[in-house]
Design a protein around this motif. Sequence first.
Motif, short mmCIF file in Angstrom:
data_model
loop_
_atom_site.label_atom_id
_atom_site.label_comp_id
_atom_site.label_asym_id
_atom_site.label_seq_id
_atom_site.Cartn_x
_atom_site.Cartn_y
_atom_site.Cartn_z
N ASN A 870 31.83 35.38 -15.02
CA ASN A 870 32.95 34.47 -15.26
C ASN A 870 33.29 33.69 -13.99
OD1 ASN A 870 34.77 36.12 -13.64
ND2 ASN A 870 34.72 37.56 -15.39
N LEU A 871 34.20 32.75 -14.14
CA LEU A 871 34.56 31.87 -13.03
C LEU A 871 35.28 32.62 -11.92
CD1 LEU A 871 35.80 28.79 -15.09
CD2 LEU A 871 33.79 28.86 -13.62
N LEU A 872 36.03 33.70 -12.26
CA LEU A 872 36.77 34.45 -11.24
C LEU A 872 35.82 35.12 -10.26
CD1 LEU A 872 39.54 35.36 -10.18
CD2 LEU A 872 39.42 37.29 -11.78
N GLU A 873 34.65 35.48 -10.72
CA GLU A 873 33.68 36.09 -9.81
C GLU A 873 33.19 35.10 -8.76
OE1 GLU A 873 30.47 37.91 -11.85
OE2 GLU A 873 31.74 39.21 -13.09
N MET A 874 33.25 33.78 -9.10
CA MET A 874 32.74 32.75 -8.19
C MET A 874 33.83 32.18 -7.28
SD MET A 874 29.54 32.53 -8.73
CE MET A 874 29.28 31.07 -7.75
N PHE A 875 35.05 32.13 -7.77
CA PHE A 875 36.10 31.43 -7.02
C PHE A 875 37.30 32.36 -6.81
CE2 PHE A 875 33.84 28.27 -9.64
CZ PHE A 875 33.18 27.61 -8.62
N TYR A 876 37.66 32.49 -5.53
CA TYR A 876 38.67 33.46 -5.13
C TYR A 876 40.08 32.99 -5.45
CZ TYR A 876 40.90 36.95 -2.09
OH TYR A 876 41.64 37.99 -1.60
N TYR A 877 40.35 31.70 -5.33
CA TYR A 877 41.69 31.21 -5.65
C TYR A 877 41.59 29.88 -6.41
CZ TYR A 877 40.91 28.65 -1.24
OH TYR A 877 40.39 27.88 -0.24
N LYS A 878 42.70 29.44 -6.99
CA LYS A 878 42.70 28.34 -7.96
C LYS A 878 42.20 27.03 -7.38
CE LYS A 878 46.55 26.49 -9.55
NZ LYS A 878 47.81 26.27 -10.28
N VAL A 1010 39.79 24.92 -14.89
CA VAL A 1010 40.84 25.63 -14.14
C VAL A 1010 41.59 26.58 -15.05
CG1 VAL A 1010 42.96 25.35 -12.83
CG2 VAL A 1010 41.06 23.80 -12.42
N ASN A 1011 41.88 26.13 -16.27
CA ASN A 1011 42.60 27.01 -17.21
C ASN A 1011 41.76 28.23 -17.59
OD1 ASN A 1011 44.88 25.42 -17.26
ND2 ASN A 1011 44.19 24.19 -19.01
N SER A 1012 40.45 28.02 -17.71
CA SER A 1012 39.55 29.14 -18.00
C SER A 1012 39.59 30.16 -16.86
CB SER A 1012 38.13 28.62 -18.21
OG SER A 1012 37.23 29.69 -18.42
N TRP A 1013 39.58 29.68 -15.62
CA TRP A 1013 39.69 30.58 -14.45
C TRP A 1013 41.02 31.33 -14.48
CZ3 TRP A 1013 43.08 31.15 -10.43
CH2 TRP A 1013 42.66 31.90 -9.32
N LEU A 1014 42.10 30.60 -14.83
CA LEU A 1014 43.43 31.21 -14.87
C LEU A 1014 43.50 32.33 -15.91
CD1 LEU A 1014 45.85 28.15 -14.44
CD2 LEU A 1014 45.68 30.14 -12.94
N TYR A 1082 43.70 35.72 1.27
CA TYR A 1082 44.29 36.54 0.22
C TYR A 1082 45.60 35.94 -0.30
CZ TYR A 1082 46.85 40.25 -2.07
OH TYR A 1082 47.60 40.97 -2.97
N ASN A 1083 46.38 35.35 0.55
CA ASN A 1083 47.67 34.78 0.10
C ASN A 1083 47.46 33.74 -0.99
OD1 ASN A 1083 49.39 36.30 1.63
ND2 ASN A 1083 49.44 34.86 3.36
N GLU A 1084 46.42 32.89 -0.86
CA GLU A 1084 46.14 31.89 -1.90
C GLU A 1084 45.74 32.58 -3.21
OE1 GLU A 1084 45.29 31.66 1.17
OE2 GLU A 1084 45.54 29.62 1.92
N HIS A 1085 44.99 33.69 -3.10
CA HIS A 1085 44.58 34.45 -4.28
C HIS A 1085 45.79 35.06 -4.98
CE1 HIS A 1085 41.90 37.05 -6.66
NE2 HIS A 1085 42.76 38.04 -6.40
N ALA A 1086 46.68 35.66 -4.21
CA ALA A 1086 47.85 36.32 -4.79
C ALA A 1086 48.90 35.33 -5.26
CB ALA A 1086 48.46 37.27 -3.75
N ALA A 1087 48.90 34.12 -4.66
CA ALA A 1087 49.95 33.14 -5.00
C ALA A 1087 49.91 32.75 -6.46
CB ALA A 1087 49.79 31.89 -4.13
#
Length: 1153
Positions: A870-878, A1010-1014, A1082-1087
């Motif tokens: 999935n896209l989350l495996e490729m991209f750490y933050y939005k 982007v919505n799919s990643w979200l 990490y902050n961008e990931h958690a945001a």
Amino acid sequence: MANQSRPDDHSGDLRKRRPPLPFGDDGDDFGIDPDNIDYDDVRHTLHKMRRSGPADKFFDSFMLHHRWNKQPPRTPTIPQPIPYRNKTQIQMEWQLPELVPSTEMYEPIPMETDEKKEINLIESDAVLYRVNEMDTEGSVKSHSILKMMSEIPTSMLPKENNQANNQANSTFNLFMGDVSASMSGFWPSVVKGWNTHIQPKLIGRTSIMTFGSDVTTKRSGYTNNCYEVKQNDFDDTCTDLTGALQAIVEEVYKCKEKYINVFFVTDGAHNQTKCTPDTVIEKMIAPEGKICNAYVLGAGNGFPVHYSVNIRSRLHNGRANLPTIFWAKNNYSNDMELQMKDIASYIGQSGSSNTIQLSIPGEILPFNSSKNSFHLNEYVYFEKAPEEIQDILLEVGNYKGKMHLDIKNVDVDLYLNNVFRQWNGILIQMHNKKETIPPEIVPFMERLFNTVMNEMKNKTATSIRSRLASKELKGYEVNFQTLMNTIKNILTNERFSNEIELAENILSTTVTSKKYAEKTLRMKGHTGEEYDVDREEFKSIIKREKSNLMKIEVTAEDCCRVNLTSTISDLKDEDLNDLLELNKYDFLKTFTISGIPIFSPIRDSAMINPWIYSIRRILKSPYTIVSQVVLENMSTASPNSVDVQNKGVKLQGNDEETCFNAVIPVFPPNVASKMKNIMRTKIYAMCCTFAILKNPHIIDYNIHMAALGIAWVRMLFENPILPRSEFVQYRMKCIEATAAQYSDRPSFSKYRDLLMHNTNQAIMTESTIEIDGSTIKCESLIKPMFILHMAVQAKQITDSAHIKKIVETILIEYIGRCLSNNIRRVNESENITKYSDFFVENLTDHDNIKGDVKQYVEEVKAKLTGHATNLLEMFYYKEQCRKAAKRAVKEIIDLHYYKLTTTDVPIELNKSKVNQLRNVSACGDVSWNTLKTFSKEVGLSEMDVEDLFRDENIFTFVAHGFKYTNSRERLDSPLTEYNKCVVEITKKVKEESSKGEIKNLYEKLVNEIVNSWLCTYTEAHAGAVEPMTKSQIIQKAMVKGFNVNDENFDQIYKRYRPSVGLMGNACQSLRCPWFLQPMKTYNEHAATDRLGDDFPHALHITTKHHCAADVRTINNKIVAGEFRRSDKATTYERLAKIDLTHLKNTFMKMALQ
């Protein structure tokens, strides 16, 4: 080196330092008050330093910092004669010096001795006035006002040389001029004004002093050379206002002369030390036993008015009628020299300050202390009747004598322009000195004014004479109320909102308005002298036309519906010449200009281009004809009811339909031709300009014709259907008949000829053809419309084909001008007018998108994920995902570009868009529907009108407007044939449509990715993050393949918080593919998880703190925000989705370990 930067000056990174001190290490050693910098002074100083060479770095640093923070930057110390702190301390410790008594150069001989030189009867220009005061019961008391002579009677002037010299030796003149950098523009005028007007009138000793960074005496003595101010006295520095005031007081107190004239000139506030001028002003006291006249002259819009008024109030004890302040508003006119000239007029005979002793005590302000000593030109009040005053003794120096004065009745002008202004000036002075104001003075002034007004009201007559009297009375009442309101405002306001507001109030209250009348009349090219010449020309033409005027019968239909007067009735009136003797403004308000009442929004651009004047409302019955006199009278009588923005008044209660603010002059059809010669005069043009534009300062010779044309077009707009009512027809005939009197004026006749013979050149905004050395302009399309109509009416153009061609050109240009403004705005895409707006009736971009959006989404996903699940495996933050999606979507769209751009678009003229076209500034106040009505009005047949407005023709007109945005190019280029035009437009619309489709598809695909990643992110981070101990993290990290142990734990997980079991650089969500992987971002990931308004901030620390309590208590604590630092509060609904029991138990277990 002197201008080398200091090591601690971090000017390379302005964001990382606090705003620096103004100058030097602490802002003090440069000699400038860092809290009160006059940037004009500093800027001028820096420019001067830059011209001399060595301070370039200092200058550049200052200007850079000034743009950044409005404060100068840290710079090297520049030596000063007196250190700043020392100078401040010296000024703070300053005290009022000991007063040196004046030394009379001759001993006055007592009046009762025989040695006084007696004169039997003194002749002078002194005037004694009877002042009547009517009380509330109607009884009248008589008082007196003596206007002191303007110069010492010749018979009382000293004839012996030694006595004349003694008089000179008793006079001291002190000039204190501001030579700070911001005065550089004013200084040449100061030098010229002083040396030309003031210096020749001075006698006695003179000191020329200046103040900048320091106070300096330039020259002092009795010779003419000592009296001069010189250009090189200017030193271009800062403003030590406090030092200047201290120096003035010291000079005044220490001099031995009795008569002192202080001339103080400044333009800016104190900025040299921290000792403010208030510390000096509070200690100031007028020198007892000396007579001091303080002339305070402010320069520009930044001079310290409050200080200036206080200085004058506390130091001045001379002439009571001396203005509180003088003001030169700008340095690009001769304001400064005019003010110097005005100051010179107050200095008096031979520059002396002679005082005159009267045998009867009087007062310069009623209800104040009485005295016997007065100055030239002062107004002296006596409570006694004038019969008790008219034989009065006076003495000057060694002379005494008797005056017999004839008694005159006071008039209202004397009150408003002289007496009340003197009294107000004294009240301002008392107010600033914090002395008690006589409570009776304002009611007393009101009683005096009302008494003289009642006397005048009983003497009014009829017609113009009646109007003149009525006008004068209303004007006096307005002026008096303004004067009283202003003085009350000054006396009750401790601080004004700004210094200039205070200056305007002081000047309007204590200086006669006549001073500025000439200057106002000179504005915009119509001087007082020109007005006088124009008035004589007008009288001569009226005299010549008198017999024709007297034959005109004025009917009620042609008169103003309010006051039953008209322009013609005023011209016939036997008192017209008396009306013409009024000043320009009063004449404009009083002479009747009757015509069509309208409401027009005030627009400055109409002053430049009268053809873009617009009319929002034309009043209807019963107010078909109204005069501008009504407008002026109603505005004066009820100022609170006037529309502030557009100066409109309502003729009938609160009825908006009766609100008007201008009058367009018209004459009846049977009379207009007889008024032609009068209409061509400058006075009539001036009256028309005022009635229409409400501007008394200019004469616009085109505004009347333009307003008539605009009113005529407005009539077409409001009455498109034939037949029109008789009232409308008559009004339009009046407009046409009045306008016809201008038809042979060269500017209009030459334009009409060009319209007939070279239509395109006449209608373009500015033609290439010159007539009489200037190009022809078409500022508004109402101009050719109205000129064409007038030419058809006069049968100067009769060929219908010719008329049709002119109308067609007007239609083409109208569409082109309306479109061109938006088409040119290529950098503001949201405002661009598109081809599809006008050539596609119903087109939505989404309807034309071809292909399956889902298919494109899958293609983009495949391109982005590769072998990932999935896209989350490729991209750490939005945002990382969004950037990658944009690149991938562009590649996919490029791959399918041909398929996306080969679409059929239905081409059809959008007539509703054409009907909505409008551009008042370029075309005038005209609409597309009005153009259709106009086409019929100029005599075209129904068939010709239908042909002009056929869809095919309008289609080509609009296409032509899109193709050529420039008026000259548009009218020089031929129209494209309809079929070719359709082909061109189809191509343009397809290009626009494709761009729109691709843009929408691009945005849609990016958002889908982007919505799919979200969605994946949300699933992976559902619930609460589970806290872990250090050993748990090491154990699970090893399973994930991360080389973590006790030794390197703190290096890998630098921001681990053992108190809550959370890390600050790695995700702890078990289902996240990035679980326990240390990341700087990490902050961008958690945001992403924290974006919601109901995110449970401080969840873990609150649960940890209350883990021994029940879940309900923990819920309440989290919602209450006990440990929350964010403004966003969570909800019970959001907490219900979290297993708080498990989280609570986890923390309890961690506590046991």
